[in-house]
Design an enzyme around this catalytic site. Structure first.
Site, PDB file in Angstrom:
ATOM      1  CE  LYS A  14       0.406  -3.032  -5.531  1.00  0.00           C
ATOM      2  NZ  LYS A  14       1.193  -3.487  -6.667  1.00  0.00           N
ATOM      3  CG  ASP A 141      -0.957   0.503  -6.785  1.00  0.00           C
ATOM      4  OD1 ASP A 141      -1.828   0.086  -7.570  1.00  0.00           O
ATOM      5  OD2 ASP A 141       0.258   0.243  -6.903  1.00  0.00           O
TER       6      ASP A 141
HETATM    7  P1  ATP Z   1       3.894   0.673  -6.337  1.00  0.00           P
HETATM    8  O1  ATP Z   1       3.746  -0.764  -6.064  1.00  0.00           O
HETATM    9  O2  ATP Z   1       2.798   1.526  -5.705  1.00  0.00           O
HETATM   10  O3  ATP Z   1       4.131   1.008  -7.749  1.00  0.00           O
HETATM   11  P2  ATP Z   1       6.422   0.490  -5.018  1.00  0.00           P
HETATM   12  O4  ATP Z   1       5.900  -0.296  -3.853  1.00  0.00           O
HETATM   13  O5  ATP Z   1       7.163  -0.223  -6.068  1.00  0.00           O
HETATM   14  O6  ATP Z   1       5.193   1.260  -5.622  1.00  0.00           O
HETATM   15  P3  ATP Z   1       7.315   2.467  -3.192  1.00  0.00           P
HETATM   16  O7  ATP Z   1       7.921   1.693  -2.075  1.00  0.00           O
HETATM   17  O8  ATP Z   1       5.950   3.018  -2.994  1.00  0.00           O
HETATM   18  O9  ATP Z   1       7.347   1.618  -4.527  1.00  0.00           O
HETATM   19  O10 ATP Z   1       8.345   3.635  -3.557  1.00  0.00           O
HETATM   20  C1  ATP Z   1       8.410   4.297  -4.788  1.00  0.00           C
HETATM   21  C2  ATP Z   1       9.214   5.594  -4.615  1.00  0.00           C
HETATM   22  O11 ATP Z   1       8.349   6.555  -4.003  1.00  0.00           O
HETATM   23  C3  ATP Z   1      10.418   5.460  -3.693  1.00  0.00           C
HETATM   24  O12 ATP Z   1      11.575   5.291  -4.444  1.00  0.00           O
HETATM   25  C4  ATP Z   1      10.444   6.760  -2.899  1.00  0.00           C
HETATM   26  O13 ATP Z   1      11.443   7.634  -3.375  1.00  0.00           O
HETATM   27  C5  ATP Z   1       9.102   7.417  -3.144  1.00  0.00           C
HETATM   28  N1  ATP Z   1       8.279   7.573  -1.907  1.00  0.00           N
HETATM   29  C6  ATP Z   1       7.573   8.655  -1.545  1.00  0.00           C
HETATM   30  N2  ATP Z   1       6.909   8.450  -0.403  1.00  0.00           N
HETATM   31  C7  ATP Z   1       7.197   7.193  -0.013  1.00  0.00           C
HETATM   32  C8  ATP Z   1       6.802   6.407   1.101  1.00  0.00           C
HETATM   33  N3  ATP Z   1       5.984   6.884   2.039  1.00  0.00           N
HETATM   34  N4  ATP Z   1       7.256   5.138   1.178  1.00  0.00           N
HETATM   35  C9  ATP Z   1       8.071   4.648   0.213  1.00  0.00           C
HETATM   36  N5  ATP Z   1       8.492   5.362  -0.853  1.00  0.00           N
HETATM   37  C10 ATP Z   1       8.061   6.625  -0.976  1.00  0.00           C
END
Ligand code: ATP
Length: 317
Positions: A14, A141
């Site tokens: 997203k 989210d």
């Molecule tokens: P958001 O936009 O929902 O705030 P994000 O996209 O910035 O999140 P993610 O890629 O979801 O960040 O990762 C955040 C942290 O969550 C990572 O550093 C990781 O350690 C942890 N994590 C746990 N499960 C997952 C997963 N399935 N995929 C990615 N990261 C994960």
């Protein structure tokens, strides 16, 4: 030879077209007004029956994703299993294409894929709305990742209203060679508010509101107004934490993008472009500028995740 039924789910990332951050509530979450758009950058979640719950991860940034029960996709499997009194014996395989710590809800997408996938694997028949509600227990989210399309979110982002639009928008997403932690960006924003003597608690700040102008632009296909109205309260905070992001913004807009917006809490920068051909030009120039590690071409809105069933050789999982 034994055969196993497996479920594969492609789940979109997203981008927030608006992300307005209100005060911090007693439960630690912030009041948000968010306009979400699901875009065609997908993680693939494959679920296969197994003795015990286990997680494997492949793809870009896989090394930074936990391959154990702390993975949010595993938490989603456990939540649904507990809810229905089922043994959570599932092998969850995640093939990551959504940038990790990129602000594009990669983890939330995987949790949504696990909910949709286990619902199909275990023949539970839970409605999409039922899965959206369950998703709220896993993260702010996750409900939108279950829903897809375009939506407005209030509360901490989990109270969703779908927004109808027949228009497709083209994007380029420039990934950084670093991630930004969502809790750290929110904490920095609060520190700045406190330092400036501004209120920071939810009961001292009016709840943020959806931009009707932006919704109208999105629904009507007014791309110029959409470009003008993109807004993310976390952008200045993330840019103060990672000043090099300014160079990425400049490279994308100099290459012809209509506007750039920080994705969620960063560190990916999304560029709205006029069409698919322009997306290629902007992606090439972004890469040539050396200000990003990859440039994904995508479009949105795209629908939420759907489960696809396959019969596999059981020995391979
Ligand atoms: P958001 O936009 O929902 O705030 P994000 O996209 O910035 O999140 P993610 O890629 O979801 O960040 O990762 C955040 C942290 O969550 C990572 O550093 C990781 O350690 C942890 N994590 C746990 N499960 C997952 C997963 N399935 N995929 C990615 N990261 C994960």
């Amino acid at each position: 030879m034994s055969y196993k039924r497996s479920i594969a789910v492609q789940v979109p990332a997203k981008v927030n077209l608006q992300l307005s951050v209100g005060g911090r509530r007693d439960d630690g979450f912030h009041e948000l007004a968010s306009i979400y758009l699901a875009v065609s950058c997908f993680d693939s979640v494959t679920l296969t029956p197994a003795e015990e719950l286990r997680v494997t991860v492949s793809g870009a940034g896989a090394g930074a994703v936990p391959a154990d029960e702390s993975n949010i996709a595993a938490q989603a499997v456990k939540l649904l299993a507990e809810e229905r009194g089922i043994h959570p014996g599932v092998h969850v395989h995640l093939d990551k294409r959504i940038p990790v710590q990129g602000g594009m809800a990669g983890g939330s997408a995987d949790a949504a894929g696990a909910l949709v996938g286990c619902n199909a694997l275990w023949n539970l028949g839970i409605s999409r709305q039922g899965l959206v509600s369950l998703g709220a227990e896993l993260g702010s989210d996750v409900p939108f990742s279950v829903l897809g399309g375009a939506a407005y979110g209030s509360g901490r982002g989990e109270r969703l209203t779908s927004l109808p639009t027949g228009v497709t928008y083209h994007w380029v997403f420039a990934t950084a060679d670093f991630g930004l932690s969502t809790p750290e960006v929110f904490a920095e924003q609060e520190r700045r508010r406190r330092d400036a003597g501004l209120p920071w608690a939810a009961d001292a700040i009016p709840s943020p509101r959806m931009s009707q102008k932006l919704v109208d632009a999105l629904v009507d296909g007014n791309i110029a107004a959409l470009a003008e109205g993109l807004s993310n309260d976390l952008e200045p905070v993330a840019m103060s934490m990672r000043p090099e992001l300014a160079r990425t913004f400049k490279a994308g807009t100099s290459a012809g993008a209509l506007a750039g917006i920080l994705c969620g809490s960063g560190a990916t920068v999304g560029f709205l472009v006029s069409d698919r051909r322009e997306a290629e030009t902007v992606a090439e120039q972004l890469l040539a500028s050396g200000t990003c590690t990859s440039a994904h071409i995508a479009h949105g809105p795209v629908p939420g995740p759907e489960a696809e069933e396959a019969i596999t050789n059981g020995e391979s999982s």
